[in-house]
Design a protein around this motif. Structure first.
Motif, short mmCIF file in Angstrom:
data_model
loop_
_atom_site.label_atom_id
_atom_site.label_comp_id
_atom_site.label_asym_id
_atom_site.label_seq_id
_atom_site.Cartn_x
_atom_site.Cartn_y
_atom_site.Cartn_z
N ASN A 99 1.14 -0.63 -0.46
CA ASN A 99 -0.10 -0.57 0.16
C ASN A 99 0.53 1.61 0.16
OD1 ASN A 99 -2.29 -1.25 1.88
ND2 ASN A 99 -2.33 -1.91 -0.09
N GLY A 100 0.67 2.56 -0.17
CA GLY A 100 1.28 3.73 -0.33
C GLY A 100 1.06 4.27 0.63
N THR A 143 0.40 5.71 -5.01
CA THR A 143 1.13 5.04 -4.26
C THR A 143 2.82 5.07 -5.32
OG1 THR A 143 -0.93 3.71 -3.80
CG2 THR A 143 0.64 2.33 -4.47
N ILE A 144 2.25 5.26 -6.74
CA ILE A 144 3.69 5.13 -7.02
C ILE A 144 4.81 6.09 -6.64
CG2 ILE A 144 4.51 5.98 -9.63
CD1 ILE A 144 2.12 5.72 -10.63
N LYS A 149 9.98 7.14 -3.92
CA LYS A 149 10.53 7.34 -3.15
C LYS A 149 11.40 6.34 -2.26
CE LYS A 149 9.59 10.31 0.94
NZ LYS A 149 8.92 11.32 2.07
N ILE A 150 11.06 5.96 -1.69
CA ILE A 150 11.63 4.35 -1.10
C ILE A 150 12.32 3.45 -2.05
CG2 ILE A 150 11.26 1.94 -0.11
CD1 ILE A 150 10.28 3.92 1.76
N PRO A 154 9.51 4.09 -10.33
CA PRO A 154 8.28 3.42 -10.13
C PRO A 154 7.88 2.32 -10.25
CG PRO A 154 8.62 4.74 -11.98
CD PRO A 154 10.03 4.77 -11.46
N PRO A 155 7.19 1.79 -9.76
CA PRO A 155 6.72 0.26 -9.59
C PRO A 155 6.48 -0.05 -11.14
CG PRO A 155 5.23 1.25 -8.82
CD PRO A 155 6.26 2.53 -8.26
#
Length: 297
Positions: A99-100, A143-144, A149-150, A154-155
């Protein structure tokens, strides 16, 4: 029922028997590609739980729901570390469906997954059905952004909460740059789905080798993920002699990460990895392979 909505779903993907479609080939004549999806979600004790282990007292829903929230929270405090150990000791990389909001709530776990080289996949901004999300595109883009950020990127993939989609979810995902989805559990090979901005790929997910179904819904014995997963794999391995198959293993820290179930996940991996002609991939690796096999992706 709105017939236009049903018709739109059917227009997304043409029917194709696995025995009649153009052949695919895994590297080195492998028969099965196996991917693991670790699902990490954000639950709030102030709202209804996505699912529960204890029924409400006297049938009356009470908030905050501490026992059911704590059941889930245990998974993130303890169970998740067991997944890191089980996968890491076997040099396996999971696809991390998150989850975002969990990217900040469980930042430590997310950073650990990133350090392990896991692939991140969007899993909705909140753990709620797409049908009640007030602004789907905002939820998708948020969420993207949280994942980027992590991870710094982007996924590429997306698994909707509860695999729920409205009639325009696929269109919105494709427009946001998502390349594959795990919601369409309809095949043992990837298939292409039509959107208004081009095609998006369905990478085979599972509602059978999935601990929500096995442990939370069906309430099977602790070893069911091993017994069912072993039998599932054995048949795919046999069928994979004719056409390669994809096997998904979907797990949640609060379910399979508990002491009485974790060894059965280990047993399942060891059974699978004792076979030759198997590749252990992420969803993105399956996507990239599929695209080399067909122009449909």
């Amino acid at each position: 029922m709105n017939r236009n909505i049903g018709a739109s779903v059917l227009k997304r993907v043409a029917y194709s028997s696995i025995n009649s479609r153009p052949p695919l080939a895994l590297p080195n004549s492998a028969r099965v590609a196996v991917w693991t999806i670790v699902n990490v979600e954000s639950w709030s004790p102030l709202g209804p739980m996505p699912r529960a282990v204890l029924p409400p007292p006297m049938g009356q829903a009470l908030l905050p729901d501490i026992p059911n929230w704590a059941w889930h929270e245990y998974g993130m405090r303890v169970g998740f570390s067991r997944f890191l150990d089980v996968l890491g000791s076997r040099s396996l990389k999971a696809t991390f469906a998150v989850n975002g909001t969990a990217c900040s709530q469980y930042e430590e776990a997310c950073l650990a997954a990133h350090r392990c080289g896991w692939e991140f996949m969007g899993h909705g901004y909140l753990q709620e059905p797409a049908h009640v999300t007030s602004d789907q595109m905002a939820a998708i883009t948020s969420t993207i952004e949280a994942i980027a950020k992590i991870t710094g990127a982007p996924p590429r993939g997306w698994e909707s909460p509860g695999l729920t989609e409205t009639d325009d979810t696929l269109d919105l995902l494709a427009e946001a740059g998502i390349e594959y989805v795990a919601d369409w559990v309809l095949d043992e090979q990837p298939v292409s789905l039509e959107t208004r901005s081009g095609r998006i790929v369905s990478v085979p997910y599972t509602v059978e080798i999935n601990d929500v179904v096995i442990s939370a819904v069906q309430q099977q014995a602790s070893d069911e993920i091993y017994r069912r997963g072993r039998d599932h794999f054995d048949r795919l391995y046999l069928d994979g002699m004719k056409a390669p198959r994809i096997m998904a293993i979907a797990i949640h820290p609060y379910l399979t990460g508990v002491p009485h179930r974790i060894k059965y996940l280990e047993m399942l991996y060891d059974h699978i990895m004792s076979h030759e002609d198997v590749v252990m991939w992420t969803g993105a690796e399956i996507l990239d392979w599929y695209r080399t096999q067909t122009r449909s992706g």
